[in-house]
Design a protein around this motif. Structure first.
Motif, short mmCIF file in Angstrom:
data_model
loop_
_atom_site.label_atom_id
_atom_site.label_comp_id
_atom_site.label_asym_id
_atom_site.label_seq_id
_atom_site.Cartn_x
_atom_site.Cartn_y
_atom_site.Cartn_z
N GLN A 1 33.23 99.30 -23.45
CA GLN A 1 33.21 100.31 -22.20
C GLN A 1 32.34 101.47 -22.45
OE1 GLN A 1 36.17 98.93 -23.38
NE2 GLN A 1 36.44 97.58 -21.57
N GLU A 2 32.70 101.78 -23.91
CA GLU A 2 31.79 103.03 -24.41
C GLU A 2 30.32 102.50 -24.15
OE1 GLU A 2 34.77 105.40 -27.23
OE2 GLU A 2 34.19 103.49 -27.95
N THR B 1 40.05 105.55 -27.32
CA THR B 1 38.79 105.67 -26.46
C THR B 1 38.96 106.41 -25.18
OG1 THR B 1 39.11 103.41 -25.67
CG2 THR B 1 37.73 103.64 -27.68
N SER B 2 37.80 106.32 -24.25
CA SER B 2 37.78 106.50 -22.96
C SER B 2 38.58 107.64 -22.37
CB SER B 2 38.46 105.27 -22.33
OG SER B 2 37.93 104.11 -23.09
N ASP C 1 36.36 108.37 -16.61
CA ASP C 1 35.85 107.01 -15.90
C ASP C 1 34.73 106.78 -16.82
OD1 ASP C 1 35.01 105.13 -14.51
OD2 ASP C 1 34.94 106.24 -12.56
N LEU C 2 34.77 105.35 -17.24
CA LEU C 2 33.38 104.93 -18.00
C LEU C 2 32.58 104.17 -16.98
CD1 LEU C 2 34.96 104.40 -21.52
CD2 LEU C 2 33.70 106.27 -20.68
N ILE D 1 31.21 113.00 -19.26
CA ILE D 1 32.11 111.83 -19.97
C ILE D 1 31.89 112.14 -21.41
CG2 ILE D 1 32.14 109.63 -20.46
CD1 ILE D 1 33.95 110.35 -17.85
N CYS D 2 30.47 112.15 -21.77
CA CYS D 2 29.92 112.47 -23.16
C CYS D 2 30.75 113.57 -23.70
CB CYS D 2 28.34 112.44 -23.14
SG CYS D 2 27.36 111.45 -22.57
N ASN E 1 34.14 112.99 -24.46
CA ASN E 1 34.79 112.15 -25.49
C ASN E 1 34.39 112.31 -26.69
OD1 ASN E 1 35.97 109.45 -24.47
ND2 ASN E 1 34.48 109.99 -22.92
N PHE F 1 29.07 102.41 -20.95
CA PHE F 1 28.69 103.69 -20.33
C PHE F 1 27.31 104.41 -20.76
CE2 PHE F 1 28.70 108.41 -20.13
CZ PHE F 1 28.92 108.64 -18.83
N CYS F 2 26.78 104.32 -22.12
CA CYS F 2 26.07 104.93 -22.55
C CYS F 2 24.77 104.01 -22.70
CB CYS F 2 26.25 105.21 -24.27
SG CYS F 2 27.11 106.47 -24.49
#
Ligand code: URA
Length: 307
Positions: free
Chosen positions: A207-208, A88-89, A92-93, A121-122, A125, A211-212
Motif C-alpha cells: 500500500q505504501e 504502517t498507513s 488513506d493510502l 500522507i507523506c 507517515n 501510494f508513492c
C-alpha cells in the motif's frame, strides 16, 4: 531477568528482525555472525527464558558462522505480518491523482517537489522530526538510479542515498566515469517506513509503495532518462509489479518501466554486506551494460574492474 530487561531484549530483537527483513528485501541472502555475538545472544535468550545457558553440543543445534536469513514463510508469519502492517498507513493510502503543470523541466520538477514535501500522507507517515525525501540530481540525466526508501541518514538530511549505501552508490557512479551530479537518484518511497520499535528499517508495504509510485512516475516523466537502474528487490518488484521477482535472478537483464529501459541490479547495501570481488563484479557487469547502452566510453581498465 527483570521485566524491564526482558522488554529491552524483545525490543532489540524486534529491531534486529526489522533490519534483517530490510536486508533481505535488498537481496541479502546470508550474513556472517561472529561466534562472540552468537554466544552473547544465547546467553541473553537463556537468561530471558530462565534456563541455563545452552551449549553448542546440547540443547542448541550447531550453528555455522554463516546464517541464512529467515525464509519468506517465516517473515510472513502472523507475527511478522502484524509487525509490518500495524505500524504502517497513517491516513488513506489511495494513490494520489494529479497532472503535472505545463512548463520547463525545472518548473515541473519544482512543482512536484513542492507537492511531495507538502503531501499530507507523506507528512503523516514520516518519522517524527524527520524529513520527506524526494529525488535529486540532474534533470537532464540519462540514468535514473531508483532505490527503495530513505534510511536514517536520508530522512535526517532530506536527500536520497547520503548514508553508507549512498557512499557505495557514489563509488559505483564514479566507477562509470560519472559524477553524482550527472545522474538522477530517487526512491520508490518518499518517507522512511516506520518500525514499531522506532529503530531499524523495514521494506515498505504494497500500500505504501502504491501510494508513492505516482510521484516516482511523475519524476520519470519529467527527467525522461534513457535508462533506469533498479537497485534491489523492493525497487525491482515495485517497478515490475511482481513481488515474486528476486534480484539474483533478474539482475543484468533488460526490462521496461513506463517505456524506459530498466536494468535491475543489487542494492548498494547488498555490496556493503557482501564485499567480495564476486559480488562487486556482478554489479559492475550490470553497470557496464548500462554504459554500453548509453555509448559511454569504457577503458580496458574499467572493463577489468573486480576481475
Ligand atoms: N537505501 C535506499 O534504498 N535509498 C536510500 O535513499 C538510502 C538507502
Amino acid at each position: 531477568m527483570s521485566s524491564a530487561s526482558r522488554s529491552v531484549l524483545a525490543f532489540a530483537i524486534r529491531a534486529t528482525l526489522d533490519e534483517l527483513k530490510r536486508m533481505k528485501s535488498e537481496g541479502v541472502g546470508a550474513l556472517t555472525v561472529e561466534e562472540l555475538t552468537l554466544s552473547g545472544l544465547r546467553e541473553a535468550v537463556a537468561d530471558a527464558v530462565g534456563s541455563p545457558v545452552f551449549s553448542d553440543s546440547e540443547s542448541c543445534p550447531p550453528v555455522s558462522p554463516r546464517q541464512p536469513l529467515p525464509e519468506p514463510s517465516e517473515a510472513s508469519s502472523p507475527d511478522a505480518v502484524s509487525l509490518i502492517h500495524s505500524v504502517t498507513s497513517e491516513g488513506d493510502l489511495t494513490p494520489p491523482r494529479f497532472e503535472l503543470p505545463k512548463g520547463s523541466k525545472k518548473e515541473r520538477w519544482e512543482w512536484l517537489h513542492e507537492k511531495v514535501l507538502n503531501c499530507e500522507i507523506c507528512l503523516a507517515n514520516r518519522n517524527i522530526e524527520r524529513q520527506i525525501v524526494f529525488g535529486v540530481g540532474n534533470l537532464d540525466a540519462d540514468i535514473f538510479f531508483c532505490g527503495e526508501a530513505p534510511g536514517e541518514e536520508e530522512e535526517k538530511q532530506g536527500e536520497p542515498f547520503v548514508g553508507p549505501a549512498g557512499q557505495k552508490l557514489n563509488g559505483m557512479i564514479r566507477g562509470m566515469g560519472l559524477e553524482r551530479e550527472q545522474v538522477y537518484i530517487g526512491n520508490i518511497m518518499n518517507w522512511r517506513p516506520r518500525t514499531e520499535s522506532g529503530f531499524g528499517n523495514r521494506p515498505p508495504s504494497p500500500q505504501e509503495i502504491g501510494f508513492c509510485l505516482p510521484y516516482l512516475k511523475a519524476q520519470l516523466s519529467i527527467i525522461q532518462p534513457k535508462v533506469i537502474v533498479a537497485l534491489g528487490n523492493t525497487a525491482i518488484q515495485a517497478l515490475l509489479s511482481d513481488t515474486t521477482l528476486k534480484v539474483g535472478k533478474v539482475r543484468g537483464h533488460w526490462f521496461e518501466f513506463e517505456s524506459v529501459p530498466m536494468l535491475p541490479t543489487f542494492h548498494p547495501s547488498y555490496i556493503l554486506h557482501n564485499e567480495s570481488n564476486r559480488t562487486k563484479r556482478m554489479v559492475w557487469e550490470d553497470l557496464l551494460k548500462v554504459m554500453e547502452r548509453l555509448d559511454l566510453p569504457i577503458s580496458d581498465k574499467q572493463r577489468a574492474y573486480f576481475l
